[in-house]
Design a protein around this motif. Structure first.
Motif: not given
Length: 464
Positions: A359, A382, A398, A401, A404
């Protein structure tokens, strides 16, 4: 509450006091987990390279373990050389960290030896130490490199605001110092008519600075042009004299005069020509000097409120989960965000291995289609690379996501603030370019040391 007046008239005398440093003291815990062999081996290579004539096995011995510990304490607490000397002599925990109980013939360090040791370490070695601690934290279980955020920050150089009026006045001051020395100590080198009227130059500079703001810009430009002509006319003979001084006569002069003459020879003529370009075109020439003692300085505009222009260099940083930082090698002054993302990914791979990054997030400054594709091709699950408003959104993005990841990326900002606090990542105290770069890396080293203390203290509290 009863009042006790004992000791009111007693005199303090020298005495022997036994001090016990607990095994739970943060510095004792930290000393127990640091990778001393790896750090000392890296530092020893720098010491060998900087030993005169390369004969590092001869002469007075330097105990690397003591100096390394003092260097780490200095970076961890943001101390200068004299403060480091004082605290090592005065604080029992500092002495334990420096190995008083494990090194034969241990002695506290003098501030001059602390300064000399620090000056022999290259910036690349300090950067390696900072990144080594981030990797060591992963090995200890305090950090997780699978989640990483990238950001950049500016380290301001130790210079005054580089206005040309101030720089021309400073240049005249350097010329005045050289003229006085050569006239007093040498014969027939300086022409009798050559002189720097420092009073007239400073008066013209004051006239420029204190011109009312409601005056026309043409008036200020006229005063600036007159100042430039005055400095140029008086400095030309001094520049010619300095260029004619040979190597042998220069070597016999005091160090401050030698440095001043070298500055005149290497910078004065080109600087005055660049200011002349500004006088004619009202535009600054690319590459113009911003300081006489620091050359690795550029003007950086990041659009910050209250910091329209910053003068220094950019550092590219990565934060791994657990709040440890690693730093990319500073190969240029600007270290453009878009051009630095792929090297940051490569640096992460070199430190923590392939396929560990799952990520990643970065702000809009890093976005480009090339960078976005590079993250996807690396197999990162990610992709939190924030996009600018004028680019097309990816169809498989997304939104929740991404929000976040954007919030997580914001967490690197206070961490950079902690790295700057007490260190020299915000504003350097060093004079030379190499020391300024090493001080920036040293701030990251200090933050990672403090984070190790924090994590170790939590572990010891849980064990208790």
């Amino acid at each position: 509450m009863a009042i006790d007046l004992s000791g009111r008239e007693a005199q303090i005398r020298a005495a022997s006091v036994s001090i016990t440093v607990s095994e739970n003291h943060p510095l004792i815990i930290l000393a127990g987990v640091l990778p001393w062999p790896l750090m000392i081996d890296a530092i020893a290579e720098d010491l060998k390279m900087t030993t005169k004539k390369g004969c590092w096995w001869r002469g007075r011995k330097i105990i690397v373990r003591i100096h390394t510990a003092a260097f780490l304490l200095q970076k961890m607490y943001g101390l200068n050389d004299r403060q480091t000397e004082y605290w090592i002599k005065d604080n029992a925990a500092f002495q334990m960290f420096c190995g008083i109980n494990i090194i034969d013939g241990w002695q506290p360090l003098d501030h001059t030896s602390i300064c000399g040791f620090r000056g022999r370490l290259s910036g690349e070695t300090v950067r390696m130490l900072a990144n080594l601690l981030a990797r060591h934290a992963v090995g200890l279980g305090f950090a997780d490199p699978s989640e990483t955020d990238f950001d950049s920050t500016v380290q301001e150089a130790n210079i005054a605001y580089p206005s040309d009026v101030s720089l021309m006045t400073k240049l005249a001051g350097i010329g005045h110092k050289i003229t006085d020395f050569l006239k007093n100590k040498t014969d027939h080198i300086v022409p009798s008519k050559a002189a720097i009227d420092l009073g007239a130059i400073k008066a013209k500079a004051r006239e420029y600075f204190f011109t009312a703001k409601n005056k026309s810009i043409d008036i200020k430009r006229k005063i600036f042009r007159e100042l430039h002509q005055l400095v140029k006319h008086q400095m030309r003979p001094i520049i010619d004299v300095c260029n004619k001084i040979g190597t042998e006569p220069l070597a016999k002069m005091p160090w401050n005069i030698r440095n001043a003459i070298r500055q005149i020879n290497t910078q004065a003529r080109s600087y005055l020509l660049d200011v002349g370009y500004f006088v004619r075109n009202n535009t600054m020439k690319a590459g113009k000097l911003l300081s006489f003692h620091a050359q690795a300085v550029t003007c950086i505009k990041k659009g910050k409120i209250g910091k329209d222009k910053e003068f220094g260099r950019v550092f590219q940083l990565g934060r791994i989960k657990g709040n440890f930082l690693f730093v990319l090698e500073s190969t240029s002054l600007r270290m453009d965000d878009k051009l630095s993302l792929i090297p940051l990914l490569a640096q992460h791979t070199a430190l923590f291995g392939e396929s560990t990054l799952k990520s990643v997030s970065a702000d809009k400054g890093y976005y480009s289609s090339k960078n976005f594709g590079a993250i996807n091709r690396a197999g990162i699950l990610e992709n939190g690379l924030q996009k600018t408003k004028n680019c097309r959104a990816c169809p498989n993005q997304n939104t929740e996501n991404q929000r976040k990841l954007a919030h997580r990326r914001a967490g690197i900002e206070p961490l950079i603030g902690h790295a700057k606090h007490g260190g020299q990542l915000g504003e350097s105290r060093m004079k030379s370019d190499a020391a300024t770069l090493a001080a920036g890396y040293g701030s990251i080293l200090g933050l990672n040391l403090r984070q190790l203390i924090r994590c170790q203290t939590k572990e010891s509290q849980k064990a208790a």
